[in-house]
Write an enzyme that holds these catalytic residues in place. Structure first.
Site, mmCIF file in Angstrom:
data_model
loop_
_atom_site.group_PDB
_atom_site.id
_atom_site.type_symbol
_atom_site.label_atom_id
_atom_site.label_comp_id
_atom_site.label_asym_id
_atom_site.label_seq_id
_atom_site.Cartn_x
_atom_site.Cartn_y
_atom_site.Cartn_z
ATOM 1 N N ASP A 1 -0.433 -0.235 0.989
ATOM 2 C CA ASP A 1 -1.262 -1.330 1.504
ATOM 3 C C ASP A 1 -1.704 -1.132 2.943
ATOM 4 O O ASP A 1 -2.354 -2.008 3.517
ATOM 5 C CB ASP A 1 -0.506 -2.664 1.393
ATOM 6 C CG ASP A 1 0.656 -2.766 2.384
ATOM 7 O OD1 ASP A 1 0.727 -3.749 3.143
ATOM 8 O OD2 ASP A 1 1.504 -1.855 2.404
ATOM 9 N N ASP B 1 4.818 1.807 -2.204
ATOM 10 C CA ASP B 1 5.383 1.179 -1.026
ATOM 11 C C ASP B 1 5.991 -0.155 -1.456
ATOM 12 O O ASP B 1 5.666 -0.681 -2.530
ATOM 13 C CB ASP B 1 4.265 0.971 0.010
ATOM 14 C CG ASP B 1 4.718 0.146 1.196
ATOM 15 O OD1 ASP B 1 5.711 0.539 1.847
ATOM 16 O OD2 ASP B 1 4.088 -0.893 1.458
ATOM 17 N N ASP C 1 7.147 -3.350 1.012
ATOM 18 C CA ASP C 1 6.662 -4.523 1.752
ATOM 19 C C ASP C 1 5.140 -4.518 1.842
ATOM 20 O O ASP C 1 4.542 -3.554 2.328
ATOM 21 C CB ASP C 1 7.251 -4.545 3.167
ATOM 22 C CG ASP C 1 8.754 -4.711 3.169
ATOM 23 O OD1 ASP C 1 9.248 -5.559 2.425
ATOM 24 O OD2 ASP C 1 9.435 -3.971 3.907
#
Length: 218
Positions: free
Chosen positions: A168, A8, A10
């Site tokens: 995250d 991922d 961001d």
């Protein structure tokens, strides 16, 4: 064997929240609403720009009917300066280079748009380390739809069993589960139970033997 690592963007590879908060605040205040702080933005990231704007409007008490105009204003503001204050998390540069040196391909699967993702990767110096970027605009449905991650694996020419996904948020974990891809969760992300957590990107190499690395180079 692990032949590719997909990450991922961001909140995982980069902390883009300061730039996103600035652009969101610009859009919100242009419509007579309060701005939004960086920490609150971090809690809203993961689902793409439309979900972000809806969450921001809810956070500041804005009318949901403003979602379209605020999204347009946010997109203009963010495109104008997408990485002025964005920083790279942990040891991403060194670890990604090390993985590539061992024959591991690197992909990015993100609910950010593809062009903006390339801009952020270029501005942070990560672009030369990434082989494939699949943004939300490149697929029919973004994460947690497994097709998004599967599109990245197809572009990397690897099967789910030969890949590792790193994220995250719960959205990332669910995406990996649905796509049948092993998952690692960064320790600076949102706390999740029953997932394997890493404190550095260098830890991705743990468990990958020299034989496995050699096999990826054949």
């Amino acid at each position: 064997m692990t032949r590719a690592v997909v990450l991922d963007l961001d909140g995982t590879l980069v902390d883009s929240a300061p730039d996103i908060a600035r652009a969101l605040t610009c859009a919100l205040t242009a419509h007579g609403l309060p701005g939004i702080d960086t920490d609150r933005v971090r809690a809203l990231l993961g689902g793409g720009a439309e979900e972000l704007v809806r969450g921001a409007l809810d956070a500041v008490g804005g009318d949901p009917a403003l979602a379209g105009p605020v999204l347009d204003a946010y997109s203009r503001a963010y495109r104008a300066e997408p990485a002025a204050a964005t920083t790279v998390h942990a040891d991403a540069r060194e670890a990604l280079q090390s993985l590539r040196d061992k024959g591991i391909r690197i992909g990015v699967c993100t609910n950010k748009r593809t062009g903006l993702s390339h801009d952020v990767l270029a501005a942070t110096g990560l672009a030369p380390l990434v082989d494939v970027v699949v943004g939300i605009d490149a697929v029919p449905a973004g994460k947690p739809d497994p097709g998004h991650l599967q599109a990245a694996l197809t572009a990397l020419e690897v099967s789910p069993a030969d890949a590792l996904y790193v994220g995250d948020t719960g959205i990332d974990a669910l995406t990996a589960q649905r796509a049948g891809v092993p998952y690692r969760h960064v320790s600076w992300g949102r706390p999740l139970s029953s997932v394997t957590t890493i404190d550095t990107f260098g830890a991705l190499a743990e468990g990958l033997t020299d034989k496995e690395f050699h096999a990826t180079e054949q």
